[in-house]
Design a protein around this motif. Structure first.
Motif, PDB file in Angstrom:
ATOM      1  N   ILE A  48      36.503  20.864  32.501  1.00 43.66           N
ATOM      2  CA  ILE A  48      37.778  21.535  32.813  1.00 43.66           C
ATOM      3  C   ILE A  48      38.358  22.125  31.525  1.00 43.66           C
ATOM      4  N   ALA A  49      38.298  21.346  30.424  1.00 44.97           N
ATOM      5  CA  ALA A  49      38.827  21.874  29.151  1.00 44.97           C
ATOM      6  C   ALA A  49      38.060  23.121  28.712  1.00 44.97           C
ATOM      7  N   ASP A  50      36.699  23.076  28.851  1.00 46.93           N
ATOM      8  CA  ASP A  50      35.894  24.261  28.494  1.00 46.93           C
ATOM      9  C   ASP A  50      36.228  25.429  29.385  1.00 46.93           C
ATOM     10  N   ALA A  51      36.451  25.167  30.674  1.00 45.50           N
ATOM     11  CA  ALA A  51      36.779  26.251  31.616  1.00 45.50           C
ATOM     12  C   ALA A  51      38.097  26.892  31.240  1.00 45.50           C
ATOM     13  N   LYS A  52      39.089  26.041  30.876  1.00 43.57           N
ATOM     14  CA  LYS A  52      40.383  26.607  30.495  1.00 43.57           C
ATOM     15  C   LYS A  52      40.250  27.459  29.216  1.00 43.57           C
ATOM     16  N   ASN A  53      39.530  26.893  28.236  1.00 42.35           N
ATOM     17  CA  ASN A  53      39.339  27.673  26.999  1.00 42.35           C
ATOM     18  C   ASN A  53      38.626  28.997  27.260  1.00 42.35           C
ATOM     19  N   PHE A  54      37.589  28.941  28.107  1.00 41.59           N
ATOM     20  CA  PHE A  54      36.855  30.167  28.443  1.00 41.59           C
ATOM     21  C   PHE A  54      37.748  31.153  29.175  1.00 41.59           C
ATOM     22  N   CYS A  55      38.620  30.593  30.051  1.00 46.46           N
ATOM     23  CA  CYS A  55      39.535  31.462  30.810  1.00 46.46           C
ATOM     24  C   CYS A  55      40.517  32.135  29.863  1.00 46.46           C
ATOM     25  N   ASP A  56      41.033  31.363  28.864  1.00 49.78           N
ATOM     26  CA  ASP A  56      41.943  31.964  27.880  1.00 49.78           C
ATOM     27  C   ASP A  56      41.241  33.042  27.055  1.00 49.78           C
ATOM     28  N   GLY A  57      39.978  32.728  26.676  1.00 49.86           N
ATOM     29  CA  GLY A  57      39.209  33.730  25.926  1.00 49.86           C
ATOM     30  C   GLY A  57      38.977  34.981  26.735  1.00 49.86           C
ATOM     31  N   MET A  58      38.701  34.751  28.078  1.00 50.30           N
ATOM     32  CA  MET A  58      38.501  35.913  28.950  1.00 50.30           C
ATOM     33  C   MET A  58      39.770  36.755  29.034  1.00 50.30           C
ATOM     34  N   SER A  59      40.946  36.092  29.018  1.00 52.39           N
ATOM     35  CA  SER A  59      42.223  36.823  29.094  1.00 52.39           C
ATOM     36  C   SER A  59      42.383  37.696  27.839  1.00 52.39           C
ATOM     37  N   ASN A  60      42.047  37.130  26.674  1.00 51.17           N
ATOM     38  CA  ASN A  60      42.148  37.933  25.431  1.00 51.17           C
ATOM     39  C   ASN A  60      41.197  39.119  25.449  1.00 51.17           C
ATOM     40  N   VAL A  61      39.951  38.852  25.917  1.00 45.94           N
ATOM     41  CA  VAL A  61      38.972  39.939  26.008  1.00 45.94           C
ATOM     42  C   VAL A  61      39.436  40.983  26.990  1.00 45.94           C
ATOM     43  N   PHE A  62      40.033  40.525  28.083  1.00 47.06           N
ATOM     44  CA  PHE A  62      40.523  41.456  29.093  1.00 47.06           C
ATOM     45  C   PHE A  62      41.582  42.397  28.503  1.00 47.06           C
ATOM     46  N   MET A  63      42.437  41.855  27.648  1.00 42.60           N
ATOM     47  CA  MET A  63      43.477  42.682  27.020  1.00 42.60           C
ATOM     48  C   MET A  63      42.861  43.713  26.064  1.00 42.60           C
ATOM     49  N   LEU A  64      41.763  43.307  25.404  1.00 46.28           N
ATOM     50  CA  LEU A  64      41.126  44.217  24.461  1.00 46.28           C
ATOM     51  C   LEU A  64      40.217  45.233  25.144  1.00 46.28           C
ATOM     52  N   LYS A  65      39.603  44.854  26.299  1.00 45.49           N
ATOM     53  CA  LYS A  65      38.585  45.666  26.964  1.00 45.49           C
ATOM     54  C   LYS A  65      39.076  46.269  28.264  1.00 45.49           C
ATOM     55  N   LYS A  66      40.364  46.465  28.410  1.00 43.59           N
ATOM     56  CA  LYS A  66      40.858  46.957  29.688  1.00 43.59           C
ATOM     57  C   LYS A  66      40.507  48.432  29.893  1.00 43.59           C
ATOM     58  N   ARG A  67      40.023  49.148  28.852  1.00 38.61           N
ATOM     59  CA  ARG A  67      39.615  50.544  29.046  1.00 38.61           C
ATOM     60  C   ARG A  67      38.240  50.661  29.667  1.00 38.61           C
ATOM     61  N   ASP A  68      37.421  49.564  29.650  1.00 37.19           N
ATOM     62  CA  ASP A  68      36.072  49.589  30.203  1.00 37.19           C
ATOM     63  C   ASP A  68      36.109  49.064  31.632  1.00 37.19           C
ATOM     64  N   PRO A  69      35.878  49.922  32.664  1.00 35.07           N
ATOM     65  CA  PRO A  69      35.974  49.478  34.080  1.00 35.07           C
ATOM     66  C   PRO A  69      34.990  48.365  34.405  1.00 35.07           C
ATOM     67  N   GLN A  70      33.742  48.475  33.918  1.00 34.46           N
ATOM     68  CA  GLN A  70      32.737  47.467  34.257  1.00 34.46           C
ATOM     69  C   GLN A  70      33.103  46.115  33.675  1.00 34.46           C
ATOM     70  N   THR A  71      33.490  46.108  32.404  1.00 34.16           N
ATOM     71  CA  THR A  71      33.888  44.836  31.776  1.00 34.16           C
ATOM     72  C   THR A  71      35.135  44.265  32.451  1.00 34.16           C
ATOM     73  N   ARG A  72      36.044  45.145  32.768  1.00 31.45           N
ATOM     74  CA  ARG A  72      37.278  44.689  33.453  1.00 31.45           C
ATOM     75  C   ARG A  72      36.961  44.001  34.765  1.00 31.45           C
ATOM     76  N   HIS A  73      36.028  44.589  35.535  1.00 30.87           N
ATOM     77  CA  HIS A  73      35.656  44.002  36.819  1.00 30.87           C
ATOM     78  C   HIS A  73      35.028  42.628  36.620  1.00 30.87           C
ATOM     79  N   LEU A  74      34.101  42.533  35.650  1.00 27.25           N
ATOM     80  CA  LEU A  74      33.441  41.254  35.382  1.00 27.25           C
ATOM     81  C   LEU A  74      34.435  40.197  34.921  1.00 27.25           C
ATOM     82  N   LEU A  75      35.345  40.592  34.049  1.00 27.62           N
ATOM     83  CA  LEU A  75      36.334  39.636  33.543  1.00 27.62           C
ATOM     84  C   LEU A  75      37.264  39.142  34.643  1.00 27.62           C
ATOM     85  N   GLU A  76      37.701  40.070  35.478  1.00 23.24           N
ATOM     86  CA  GLU A  76      38.591  39.649  36.590  1.00 23.24           C
ATOM     87  C   GLU A  76      37.883  38.678  37.535  1.00 23.24           C
TER      88      GLU A  76
END
Length: 429
Positions: free
Chosen positions: A11-39
């Protein structure tokens, strides 16, 4: 207990990964494919965390252990973006197009894509950095060359400015000299006119008349001396070389022959001038002889013209000296040479073009000598070498020169026993 610990870690790893995904999502929101995968990944992780929390609350599980400082995937994305930005800057320096979209292949997970992109951009950045260093080295070399060229340009500019200043000074001097020349010409013409008027009343027997030269006449001793000098350096030299090439005579014989030709031409011109004055005197005594066609074929009496008439005749002859038929004088000269120098004539020397030019020019110049008042004088009478009156032939020894063996070039005087104009060339021993 071990299973509970594993779940808490998951659960701790999942939360950390989810937080990391949120940061990546903020940085990669211009890429539609990455955005879809992250969401999609975020949605799945949040669902799993919610389900796990429900189970934990129902089973009253203890507080999970402290979270690990993960976020590895997020850090990779951050590094990837930094590399992409650096790559974009390098591409912009080399003028290459930039494509921000990742070339994700089907079947690859987000982690693999990030790692592949990371390696690709790192390699490309190394290559571009190497090219950039080469370009910087080239730029430094060009800057060094440019600095040298600028120094040379400065030196050339200074030289040009100096030259321009010199040219301006020279032009000023030239204009000043041109102005002075015009004034000198005007003054010279005035002096010529005054001198001409002053010399006309002088009598022929005046002691000063021999030392006065009428500079208004073209045919005057100074000009004749110049032509005499030119005759030696041009026609005489050509005739000498032609005889050396086409005859068997030695150099000594050739030079003596050419000197004799000049003296014969001078004597012939004097005879023609004397005959002309005698004929004029005869015509004055007997005017009716002017219509007699054979007057010039008969021997005229040796009459003498009065001084004033003789001076006038000589003046007219000098005025029209260029109209003389030189061919007649050359024919008279050739007849004398045939009688006195038959050995040269027999070898066809007189038919040589260079010798012919020498004969014609000798006759023309000696005629102008003979019609001066008083006549000029060519002399080969000296027997002792005198450095003031003679110059030695090239093969003679200056230290031993005393007795003149023969003349190679006659000495020229403005009149007999007068002033020396041109030194004679002699062979002395």
């Amino acid at each position: 207990m071990a299973s509970d610990s594993k779940k808490k870690d998951l659960i701790a790893d999942a939360k950390n990964f989810c937080d990391g995904m949120s940061n990546v999502f903020m940085l990669k929101k211009r890429d539609p494919q990455t955005r879809h995968l992250l969401e999609k990944a975020k949605h799945l992780i949040e669902s799993l965390i919610a389900d796990n929390q429900k189970l934990s609350s129902s089973s009253n599980v203890g507080v999970p252990r402290q979270q690990r400082s993960g976020g590895g995937m997020g850090q990779l994305w951050v590094q990837l973006d930094e590399l992409k930005r650096e790559n974009q800057n390098l591409r912009r320096q080399f003028g290459k197009a930039q494509d921000d979209r990742s070339t994700t292949q089907k079947g690859q997970g987000p982690g693999e894509v990030i790692i592949a992109e990371h390696h690709r951009f790192k390699q490309e950045n190394d290559m571009l950095r190497s090219q950039c260093e080469k370009q910087q080295t080239t730029i430094k070399e060009m800057e060094s060359i440019n600095a040298k060229l600028q120094e040379e340009y400065k030196s050339a500019r200074i030289a040009l400015e100096t030259t321009q200043k010199s040219m301006e000074t020279i032009l000023k001097d030239y204009r000043s000299m041109e102005s002075n020349l015009k004034s000198v010409k005007t003054e010279n013409e005035s002096l010529k006119s005054r001198l001409s008027k002053q010399t006309r009343p002088l009598m022929r027997n005046d002691s000063l008349s021999k030392n006065i030269e009428n500079i208004s006449e073209k045919c005057r001793p100074t000009n004749i001396a110049f032509m005499y000098n030119t005759l030696e350096s041009q026609e005489w030299m050509d005739a000498k070389e032609a005889m050396e090439d086409e005859s068997d005579f030695e150099e000594e014989n050739i030079t003596q022959f050419l000197c004799a030709v000049l003296m014969e031409a001078f004597q012939t011109s004097k005879e023609l001038h004397s005959a002309l004055k005698s004929a004029i005197a005869e015509l004055i005594r007997k005017p009716t002889l002017a219509i007699c066609p054979t007057i010039f074929g008969q021997e005229t009496r040796k009459l003498k013209l009065p001084d004033d008439i003789s001076d006038g005749v000589s003046q007219q002859l000098r005025q029209f000296c260029d109209d003389l038929d030189v061919g007649v004088l050359v024919n008279m000269l050739s007849e004398k040479l045939k009688n006195n120098y038959s050995e040269y004539v027999e070898q066809g020397v007189l038919e040589n073009k260079a010798v012919g030019r020498y004969l014609h020019e000798s006759a023309r110049i000696t005629w102008q000598m003979a019609i001066q008042q008083p006549p000029m004088c060519l002399s080969i009478k000296d027997t002792r070498f005198d450095d003031d009156k003679h110059k030695l032939w090239w093969s003679c020894d200056q230290s031993r020169a005393a007795r003149i063996d023969f003349f190679i070039w006659p000495a020229l005087y403005d009149y007999e026993n007068g002033n020396l104009l041109i030194k004679g060339c002699v062979h002395a021993s």
